[in-house]
Structure formats: C-alpha cells, structure tokens
Design an enzyme around this catalytic site. Structure first.
Site, PDB file in Angstrom:
ATOM      1  N   HIS A  81     -22.420 -39.353  27.973  1.00 51.13           N
ATOM      2  CA  HIS A  81     -21.125 -38.720  28.278  1.00 51.13           C
ATOM      3  C   HIS A  81     -20.874 -37.478  27.418  1.00 51.13           C
ATOM      4  CE1 HIS A  81     -19.884 -42.172  30.762  1.00 51.13           C
ATOM      5  NE2 HIS A  81     -20.429 -42.912  29.829  1.00 51.13           N
ATOM      6  N   ASN A 154     -15.822 -46.131  34.345  1.00 49.25           N
ATOM      7  CA  ASN A 154     -16.576 -45.157  35.128  1.00 49.25           C
ATOM      8  C   ASN A 154     -15.877 -44.921  36.455  1.00 49.25           C
ATOM      9  OD1 ASN A 154     -18.656 -44.613  33.321  1.00 49.25           O
ATOM     10  ND2 ASN A 154     -20.041 -46.127  34.190  1.00 49.25           N
ATOM     11  N   TYR A 368     -20.370 -48.935  20.783  1.00 46.58           N
ATOM     12  CA  TYR A 368     -19.453 -47.795  20.792  1.00 46.58           C
ATOM     13  C   TYR A 368     -18.902 -47.455  19.414  1.00 46.58           C
ATOM     14  CZ  TYR A 368     -19.367 -46.791  25.782  1.00 46.58           C
ATOM     15  OH  TYR A 368     -19.703 -46.392  27.044  1.00 46.58           O
TER      16      TYR A 368
END
Length: 590
Positions: A81, A154, A368
């Site tokens: 991303h 998403n 993350y």
C-alpha cells in the site's frame, strides 16, 4: 512593511510548548523563517564561506541543519500500500448497534467521531500509477471516546490467500523481479506463477481481472473488512461480524484501455479536488453478523468457512445491517504529516470489538504494528495524526525511544503504590469471548476443495454479463502476454476451467495456449489438493503425507463442536432477519 520582513504575530496562547493545531493552521504570512531550533535567519539561501570565493565553513549551522535534514527527510515507504491518498471527516451512527456491541461509537443515533481515511493501491511502489489493475486499500481511523479503532480494509470482500505465511511471498510477486528489476507491467511471470500454484486465489483473481479491478477513483468504490471480527454486547454475548462500507456515490470503473489515458495520480487528484469543490464523498457502514451456531452450520451445510479470507458470507442468509455513515470533508493540510505518517493497525480495537480466529487477521494483528515501529518509529502513535482524542488522560509505562513527544511527565514509570494510577472496570469478559480456544497444537496448511470455486463460478455465470466476460478475457490474456513460461499459463487455465469450461475455452482462444483439463492431476507449491485424482497430487510440493500431514478435515473452518457453547442465540434478529429468513440482500453478490 512586506510579509517577508515584518515580525509575525505571537501565536495565541503560546507557552513553553508549541501547539500542533496552531502550527498546522498558521498561514504563510504569519510565520518567520528559522533554523530547526527556532533561531530566525535573514534568508534561506545564504551561506558562510572563507572570503568571497573560498570553501564553506563547518560552523554554518544553518546550512548543515538544512542539508542534514534534507538527507533524511524520507521514511521507508510502506512495503504494501505504498501509493495512497487520504482525507479527514466524520462518522455518525445512524442506527445503533447496542444490542450486539458495547462500542461507544455505536451506542446511540447521532453519536459522532472524527475519522481519517487512507485509500491506496496494494502492490506498487510510492510512484506507481493510481490506475493500475490492483486491489485498493481502504483504511479508516475512528477516533472514538474510548480510543482509536482502525478498520484496515480493501475494496474487495476477499483476498488472494487464507494462509498467513503466504502473504510475504505473494507481495514479493507484486514487486520488481530481483534479476531484471522489471515490474509486473513488463513481466507478469512471477505474478501468474504464484496464482497458478495457489488456486484458492481464484476468487480474488475473478474480481481483480473484472471491471472492479480498476476503480474510477477512490470515491467510487466500496470497502470491505474481509476479515471476521467479534462484536460483544453488554451481557458479554458475542456474534461474528464482517463490516462493509458502501459508497454513496455508487461505483465506477475504468477499462484497461482507458487506464492508459489517465494521470498517474488520477485517484489522488479526483479525491482532493472533489473535497475542495465541496463534493464530500460518503459511505454507509453496515455489518453482516452470524452466531457461533450459524458459523458451524454454514460450514457443515454449505462449506463456507467464516474464517476464510477467500470466502464471502451469502447476503440472503446474513443481510447487511446499517449502523452509520461517514463523510470525508477535509483535505490534509500536509500530505506527509497526515497521510504518509498515518498508521493503521487491525489490532487497534475498542471495547466491544474483538478478533476472531481468522488466521490471516491473527497474523496481521502482529505484522501491522511491527511494520509501523520500523517504518515510522516506536512512538508512532504519539504523532498527532495517530494520537487519540479521549476525554481521559492516557497513562501507560511505554516511555522514551524515538519521537517521545508525550513522555508522561514526572509520573512513575512503573506501577507505583505511592502515586497510583486509575483503572477502568472491565467491560468485556475475554474468557467468555475467546474461551473456545482450547485444543491441541497442529500444523496447518489449507487445501483447495470444490467449494472454493462456487463463488467465482457465480461471478462468471450470474454476475458478469457478456460484455463483462469479454473484458475479463481481454484483461487476463493481455496481462498473461508478458508471462515468459507457457507452463504457468497452462496451469492457470486449468484453474479457470474449474470455475467454468466456457471461461477456460475463451481464454485458450485468446492466449493460443491449451490449458490442462483441470486440477485433479496437478500438484501445487502452496496448497494441498483436495480435488486430486490420486495421493500423488494431494500433498503440497516438497511435503510428505507420512509424518504430520498439515491438511485438516475442516480446512480451518469453525465446524461442529468448535464452540463449547452457543453464544447469543438470537443475535442478528433485531431488524435483520424475520423468522430466520433474510429480509434483503442477494445470495452470492458482493
């Protein structure tokens, strides 16, 4: 006196420490040029040197300060991303979810909280084009009164994989080839190699290569959590849930041919300019919910795995229940500070929202925040765009490290009995919410089964019209044209044949490659083959069935007996089901 030489006004309320809000909103005419330590300088272009034609002086801190910061003004781009856009806005609860969830933000109609959203492509680097054929990231930071909740989503309801260890491998196939340094636009070999060896990716491939593969800007696409969460109510009962964010602008797409005519920053430009014009995009937020019993029955009767990122929940059985709406009405004042440095983390959950046993979600709960600590710094959550806006003062014992702006003053950095801190009463019984996780440790790798082709088949036969089918074949064959290994194409056509013989035959005609008859006689690198014609092809490449075969009977699904007791037996009936039947939604459409 001109603005360049006049003394700017003293910031209102200036004290020992600078205000972020004052810095963010101060116009150029009201600031004074200084070094990083706040010392005014006559002009940014001046340097100190020995005489009029001699070397520069090391004592010229202004120049050293300028150059050394310039050398370091980039942080590592996101591994995934990397190319993105974003804006700020507000979420408002429209239909409370308090019967299912104690999260404050869903507690009553009209409840609001500020949000920030970042949209992105997935595989490309930070300079890649917005109109690449790629899934889109759709992440929302809800700054609630109970802390920040991040929805990392998403624009597709499924993804390419369901085994978490595959993720780094798959993303590597989206990057440049290590030898040629060519991207997927010039060499698609490694991309199709991965897909042809991991057939559970087919559902996402059908979406990616279809019309939704290139949205016409970020305003015209939906967002999906994809992962399964748990919602917990005031009684401690819980339901499984998946979140949907439906664009109130509708959806639009760009064809492969038209994508070449668009600006590399098409989506960024469209979003920014729309907000500047006052055309504020908005999305309606809804949840699908199912009970523990329903999750078990969904697998037993329909072979749909509620924990599988490649599966969707049928809308007829599990209709959407609206909970709120959010609008984006403010562009970033500074892209780097507010969009590049914003950090979303699926582990950021507020009371009432808990993770499920979804394996890819479980993996992301670690991955993350670990990436953010590396990319931005250990105190990344202290940056203004990532910080909370709770009414209570935050206390913990995380001190020091890079960028420790809020280091908690002189308070003890341990659990002190001399200066005790306060604790909030427990609102979620974790033993009840996660109590089913009692079992033997097993090795696990999913296997491809006939049910994995049901949803892709529905897309081809029931959702795509004839024109959409033609565009799909053109998109796939065009992308395959740069694949250097015919064997890969033959294998991928075999996977498409399991979706539809019609699809496979069309693709064979378009590529000039005759694919294999199906996957019964194929062995895969990345998955066990539950459709194999013999044991020879059943086990993933490089593995043996003799010791500890990692294929499991339920393929990771919450099957019968998974939950020790039924949880919230009537959950989801509040306005979403009538006598067990759905009141809206279309089965298999997502």
């Amino acid at each position: 006196m001109s603005a360049h030489t006049s003394e700017p006004p003293n910031p209102a309320g200036a004290g020992i420490f600078r205000s972020y809000e004052d810095d963010r909103n101060a116009p150029s005419e009201e600031v004074l040029y200084t070094t990083s330590n706040g010392v005014p300088m006559p002009h940014p272009y001046e340097t100190q040197r020995v005489g009029t034609n001699g070397p520069l002086l090391l004592q010229d801190f202004h120049l050293i300060d300028l150059l050394s910061h310039f050398d370091r003004e980039r942080i590592p781009e996101r591994v995934v991303h990397a190319k993105g856009s974003g804006a700020h806005g507000t979420f408002k609860c429209t239909k409370p979810l308090d019967d299912l969830c104690i999260a404050d933000i869903f507690s009553k109609e009209g409840k609001e909280c500020p949000i920030s959203v970042r949209f992105s492509t997935v595989g490309g680097e930070s300079g890649s084009p917005d109109c690449a054929r790629d899934p889109r990231g759709f992440s929302v930071k809800f700054r609630t009164e109970e802390g920040n909740w991040d929805m990392v989503a998403n624009n597709t309801p499924v993804f390419f994989l369901r085994d978490p260890a595959k993720f780094p491998h798959f993303i590597h196939t989206q990057k440049r080839d290590p030898a040629t340094h060519l991207g997927g636009g010039d060499d698609s070999t490694q991309f199709w190699d991965y897909l042809s060896q991991n057939p559970e990716s087919i559902h996402q491939v059908m979406i990616l290569m279809g019309d939704r593969g290139i949205p016409d800007g970020y305003r015209f696409m939906h967002g999906y959590a994809g992962h399964t969460l748990k919602l917990v109510n005031k009684d401690g009962d819980w339901v499984y849930a998946q979140m949907h964010m439906k664009s109130n602008q509708g959806t639009k797409f760009i064809t492969q041919e038209d994508s070449a005519t668009k600006s590399p920053d098409h989506s960024q430009k469209d979003l920014f300019q729309a907000i500047e014009r006052g055309e504020f995009p908005s999305w309606t937020v809804s949840f699908q919910t199912m009970t523990a019993k329903e999750a078990e029955e969904l697998w037993e009767k329909q072979k749909i795995n509620a924990f599988d990122l490649t599966h969707v929940w049928p809308h007829k059985q599990f209709p959407l229940r609206e909970v709120g709406r959010f609008e984006l009405n403010e562009n970033a004042k500074n892209y780097f500070a507010e969009i590049e440095q914003i950090a979303f983390n699926p582990a950021h959950m507020v009371p009432g929202i808990e993770p499920s046993a979804d394996p890819v979600l479980q993996s992301r709960l670690f991955s993350y925040p670990d990436a953010h600590r590396h990319r931005v710094g250990v105190n990344y959550q202290q940056l203004p765009v990532n910080s909370t806006r709770t009414k209570y003062r935050v206390a913990n014992f995380q001190r020091d490290g890079n960028m420790a702006f809020y280091n908690q003053g002189s308070r003890p950095n341990y659990l002190s009995s001399i200066e005790p801190i306060q604790f909030r009463k427990r609102t979620v019984d974790l033993d009840k919410v996660h109590g089913e996780f009692t079992a033997n440790a097993v090795t696990f790798l999913s296997e491809i089964r006939p049910e994995d082709f049901n949803a892709p088949r529905n897309l081809w036969e029931k959702v795509f019209d004839e024109d959409a089918k033609k565009r799909f074949i053109s998109n796939v064959s065009g992308h395959m044209s740069t694949c250097r290994k015919e064997e890969i194409i033959k294998r991928q056509i075999a996977i498409f044949r399991e979706v539809s013989p019609d699809l496979a035959s069309r693709l064979e005609k378009a590529t000039g490659v005759q694919g294999y008859d199906g996957i019964a006689n194929l062995r895969f690198n990345g998955t066990h083959n539950g459709m194999a014609s013999s044991d020879k092809y059943k086990v993933a490449n490089g593995m043996s069935a003799k010791v500890g075969l990692s294929a499991q009977p339920n393929n990771g699904a919450p099957s019968k007996g998974f939950h020790p007791q039924e949880s919230t037996p009537n959950a989801g009936t509040n306005g979403s089901r009538v006598n067990g039947a759905a009141t809206n939604g279309t089965n298999g459409v997502h």
